[in-house]
Design an enzyme around this catalytic site. Structure first.
Site, PDB file in Angstrom:
ATOM      1  N   ASP A 187      -2.009  10.640  51.112  1.00  0.00           N
ATOM      2  CA  ASP A 187      -1.583  10.612  52.498  1.00  0.00           C
ATOM      3  C   ASP A 187      -0.051  10.638  52.526  1.00  0.00           C
ATOM      4  O   ASP A 187       0.601  10.391  51.506  1.00  0.00           O
ATOM      5  CB  ASP A 187      -2.144   9.333  53.132  1.00  0.00           C
ATOM      6  CG  ASP A 187      -1.634   9.097  54.535  1.00  0.00           C
ATOM      7  OD1 ASP A 187      -1.605  10.063  55.320  1.00  0.00           O
ATOM      8  OD2 ASP A 187      -1.258   7.954  54.845  1.00  0.00           O
ATOM      9  N   ASP A 189       2.294   9.649  55.798  1.00  0.00           N
ATOM     10  CA  ASP A 189       2.922   8.567  56.557  1.00  0.00           C
ATOM     11  C   ASP A 189       2.497   7.198  56.023  1.00  0.00           C
ATOM     12  O   ASP A 189       1.302   6.934  55.863  1.00  0.00           O
ATOM     13  CB  ASP A 189       2.551   8.676  58.031  1.00  0.00           C
ATOM     14  CG  ASP A 189       3.178   9.893  58.701  1.00  0.00           C
ATOM     15  OD1 ASP A 189       3.742  10.737  57.975  1.00  0.00           O
ATOM     16  OD2 ASP A 189       3.099  10.002  59.939  1.00  0.00           O
TER      17      ASP A 189
END
Length: 414
Positions: A187, A189
């Site tokens: 991922d 963020d």
């Protein structure tokens, strides 16, 4: 070697220095030449702790053990070492079924934590066959080979131990598959970077509080990710396209992010990112890091301004798992040999689909669902879960300095 053949375990203790191992085998070889004895080596193990050597050799026993023992004691005395010789039969007992590799991360790693880990392994009748240190920086990482207990049962037991002891523990099934995880997808963020990009954009639009309210509603289950994404993006309508350049300059990599990617790439791994954020930012990150794969949402721009809409397929929770599968197919890597890293509920499907799902400084729901969790703020500690020791990391970093590539804390975005 016959199962019941007489054997001798020769264990050497003392100050380490070059040549000890060669000198011991040279003595055994000379004894062979003089007596006609054939020394078959059944096992060898050696460790060095703060300059102190512990070196064990298991060999078939000669008929004349007295002369053999005298020879070894004289050799050890000459080298200012201690030697212990123990008689037995056969090789080491084989490891029991149910083999696991347990990685313990602590900052610091205390004796009480190790007692909790070792005690938990004993409670489920597991046996610790081997312990090595993988790293002492930025965390202490210890790896244990455990046999005699099903890995799933061991993972369940050690999850409680990790919480009690304040350490991170990963349990993986031993075997070639662990070393074969050649695709890592993470991922973006709050994982690869420290920021939430939509919040950076919202600050420029003067709507941060509204965006945070929509995010909170999604977290309460009042909106799904797609609904919350469209609602938040609508608030960005009218921002000039130049905002992307400003936000790219504000993005901060998570400590250890560059080191993680560089080391993986130099060891032959393929690396990708998948994000509920935006390609206008993630494409830049992928280019900076030399990533193999990237997938994210794309903000629509017309006449130099954001329209408040997303174009193309939405990368949501199912979309992240689909991207992982797509990356794996393109890389020619089975899903069982992939690693996924994330922090939020949006990552759960991806973490479940991967061969190893890692929750990185994640919410409790994600930590509970993932195969393992890392709760220290250094992304490169993921390397230790893959069995990559700190020495290999430092070698990769040394080559970076030789070639002049930017290191941690250098370059755009750090």
């Amino acid at each position: 070697m016959a199962h019941d053949a007489p054997t001798l375990l020769v264990t050497v203790f003392g100050a380490d220095r070059p040549g000890v191992t060669a000198a011991l085998f040279e003595q055994i070889t000379r004894f062979e030449e003089r007596t006609g004895y054939t020394a078959r080596v059944a096992d060898v193990e050696q460790i060095v702790l703060r300059g102190r050597l512990v070196f064990g050799v298991l060999v078939t026993a000669p008929e004349d053990q007295t002369e053999f023992r005298i020879m070894l004691h004289r050799w050890a005395s000459a080298w200012k070492l201690d030697v212990e010789i123990t008689e037995g039969r056969g090789d080491n007992r084989p490891r029991r079924a149910g083999r696991s590799r347990v990685t313990v991360l602590g900052s610091p790693l205390t004796a009480a934590a190790m007692e909790r880990v070792a005690g938990s392994i004993a409670q489920v009748e597991g046996n610790i066959d081997r312990i090595v240190r993988l790293a002492k920086y930025p965390v202490t990482a210890i790896e244990l080979d455990v046999s005699g207990v099903d890995p799933a049962r061991l993972r369940e037991r050690l999850a409680a131990a990790a919480a009690d002891a304040g350490v991170d523990i990963a349990v993986q099934r031993s075997g070639l598959a662990r070393r074969a995880k050649h695709l890592v997808v993470m991922d973006v963020d709050s994982t690869l970077i420290q920021d939430e990009v939509i919040e950076l954009l919202a600050r420029h639009a003067g709507c941060l509080e509204q965006v945070e309210r929509v995010t909170a509603a999604a977290m309460r289950g009042e909106l799904d990710f797609a609904g919350s994404l469209h609602a938040r993006v609508a608030l960005l309508a009218g921002l000039p396209q130049s905002v992307f350049d400003e936000v790219r300059g504000e993005v901060r990599y998570t400590p250890g992010a560059r080191t993680l990617v560089r080391t993986l790439k130099r060891l032959g791994y393929q690396v990708g990112i998948v994000s509920g954020g935006f390609t206008q930012i993630t494409d830049t990150l992928a280019a900076q890091l030399g990533l193999d794969f990237a997938a994210a949402n794309t903000l629509e721009v017309a006449d130099g301004r954001l329209t408040g809409r997303v174009v193309g397929e939405v990368i949501d929770r199912p979309g992240k798992a689909a991207a992982l599968r797509r990356f794996a197919a393109s890389a020619g890597v089975p899903l069982s040999e992939t690693v996924a890293i994330g922090d939020g509920a949006n990552d759960l499907d991806m973490l479940a689909a991967a061969g190893l799902g890692v929750a990185f400084n994640a919410k409790p729901l994600v930590r509970a669902a993932a195969d393992t969790a890392v709760n220290v703020p250094f992304l490169d500690t993921i390397l230790f879960l893959l069995g990559i020791p700190r020495e290999e990391v430092e070698e990769a970093e040394a080559s970076v300095h030789e070639t002049g590539e930017p290191g941690e804390g250098e370059g755009e975005g750090d």
